[in-house]
Design a protein around this motif. Structure first.
Motif, mmCIF file in Angstrom:
data_model
loop_
_atom_site.group_PDB
_atom_site.id
_atom_site.type_symbol
_atom_site.label_atom_id
_atom_site.label_comp_id
_atom_site.label_asym_id
_atom_site.label_seq_id
_atom_site.Cartn_x
_atom_site.Cartn_y
_atom_site.Cartn_z
ATOM 1 N N HIS A 10 0.828 -1.206 0.000
ATOM 2 C CA HIS A 10 0.000 0.000 0.000
ATOM 3 C C HIS A 10 0.861 1.254 0.000
ATOM 4 N N VAL A 11 1.898 1.272 0.835
ATOM 5 C CA VAL A 11 2.769 2.442 0.907
ATOM 6 C C VAL A 11 3.527 2.621 -0.404
ATOM 7 N N ALA A 12 3.922 1.530 -1.037
ATOM 8 C CA ALA A 12 4.608 1.618 -2.324
ATOM 9 C C ALA A 12 3.707 2.274 -3.368
ATOM 10 N N PHE A 13 2.415 1.944 -3.324
ATOM 11 C CA PHE A 13 1.475 2.551 -4.269
ATOM 12 C C PHE A 13 1.316 4.039 -3.977
ATOM 13 N N LEU A 14 1.244 4.411 -2.688
ATOM 14 C CA LEU A 14 1.140 5.816 -2.318
ATOM 15 C C LEU A 14 2.407 6.575 -2.715
ATOM 16 N N VAL A 26 2.870 9.924 -5.184
ATOM 17 C CA VAL A 26 3.602 11.150 -4.864
ATOM 18 C C VAL A 26 4.665 11.424 -5.918
ATOM 19 N N GLU A 27 5.402 10.391 -6.291
ATOM 20 C CA GLU A 27 6.452 10.561 -7.290
ATOM 21 C C GLU A 27 5.887 10.950 -8.646
ATOM 22 N N GLY A 28 4.632 10.589 -8.892
ATOM 23 C CA GLY A 28 3.976 10.945 -10.145
ATOM 24 C C GLY A 28 3.307 12.302 -10.107
ATOM 25 N N GLU A 71 -6.034 4.134 -16.271
ATOM 26 C CA GLU A 71 -5.741 2.708 -16.420
ATOM 27 C C GLU A 71 -4.909 2.189 -15.258
ATOM 28 N N GLU A 72 -3.965 2.992 -14.762
ATOM 29 C CA GLU A 72 -3.155 2.565 -13.621
ATOM 30 C C GLU A 72 -4.005 2.413 -12.363
ATOM 31 N N TRP A 73 -4.938 3.352 -12.144
ATOM 32 C CA TRP A 73 -5.862 3.219 -11.010
ATOM 33 C C TRP A 73 -6.670 1.938 -11.138
ATOM 34 N N ARG A 74 -7.195 1.697 -12.331
ATOM 35 C CA ARG A 74 -8.035 0.524 -12.537
ATOM 36 C C ARG A 74 -7.241 -0.761 -12.329
ATOM 37 N N GLN A 75 -6.059 -0.812 -12.897
ATOM 38 C CA GLN A 75 -5.254 -2.022 -12.797
ATOM 39 C C GLN A 75 -4.961 -2.377 -11.348
ATOM 40 N N LEU A 103 3.845 10.512 3.468
ATOM 41 C CA LEU A 103 3.406 10.519 2.080
ATOM 42 C C LEU A 103 1.975 11.034 1.954
ATOM 43 N N PHE A 104 1.130 10.636 2.903
ATOM 44 C CA PHE A 104 -0.261 11.078 2.868
ATOM 45 C C PHE A 104 -0.354 12.595 2.919
#
Length: 236
Positions: free
Chosen positions: A49-53, A57-59, A66-70, A143-144
């Motif tokens: 989960h933290v990796a996704f968050l 942030v990096e993005g 599509e990335e959200w959906r995947q 990150l949040f």
């Protein structure tokens, strides 16, 4: 998970400490599936989960539809509440056009006290400091807050360095933040897709909105101040 699964049916867009954990448990009962909550960053899969968050942030605070959906289809959640999905409700509206949205609300003073207890006083406690040495939650919190500030036009004040008692200026900042969030969400999400919901109201409005029968079980009120230790312990 059904072969026809196409993403979460419900997306919570309430800010932390507005009854989001109670909503999570209620949705799992009604929808008979797993619902993500921010406390899941304390679970074994919290690193993911933290990796996704971190990726968000990096993005620059956003990903493609599509990335959200995947990611969410891969996880198979029936519903998601709390960060980061609540913050990105506009992207969720596009990524999951059939999903419904729930904005959890509560009295401002009660919310402020709870928010400072959890993210200010509580995060300084001996218990949490010992837990944080072995989890990714501290990074997740950083990150949040950073993610919120690059997503929104108004910052979320950071309560962690104020211990348990907010200063007057912070109270004013938090009131602005609190009111702006409610106004923004209700302005942007169509009324037929949105329920503005206080968990104190229990099952009836929630079940009506989701076209579900009212369960026999009592509504799962949880995560109040006195239950914070239990909520954290259950995820570690």
């Amino acid at each position: 998970m059904s072969n026809n699964y196409n993403g979460p049916l419900v997306i919570g867009c309430g800010i932390p400490r507005t009854g989001t954990r109670s909503l999570k448990l209620a949705l799992e009962l009604l929808l008979k599936g797993e619902c993500y909550h921010g406390l899941d960053t304390l679970a074994k899969e919290g690193v993911e989960h933290v990796a996704f968050l971190r990726k968000l942030v990096e993005g620059g605070g956003d990903l493609s539809i599509e990335e959200w959906r995947q990611y969410l289809v891969m996880k198979g959640y029936t519903a998601v509440v709390d960060m980061p999905y609540s913050i990105c409700y506009k992207r969720m509206m596009v990524a999951f056009p059939n999903a419904k949205f729930i904005l959890t609300v509560r009295d401002f003073d009660a919310w402020k006290d709870s928010f400072f207890y959890c993210f200010g006083c509580y995060l300084h406690s001996t218990l949490m400091n010992s837990i944080f040495r072995f989890t990714t939650e501290r990074e997740g919190m950083n990150l949040f807050i950073h993610f919120w500030n690059i997503q929104r036009g108004y910052p979320i004040p950071d309560p962690r360095w104020s211990r348990c008692s907010p200063e007057r200026s912070q109270t004013e900042q938090f009131k602005l933040f609190f009111d702006k969030w409610t106004e923004e969400v209700t302005r942007n999400i169509p009324a037929d897709r949105l329920l503005v919901y206080n968990v104190k109201d229990g099952w009836k409005p929630l079940c009506q909105f989701l076209n579900k029968e009212i369960p026999e079980q009592p509504f799962p009120f949880t995560n109040q101040k006195e239950n914070m230790d239990l909520a954290v312990a259950s995820k570690t």
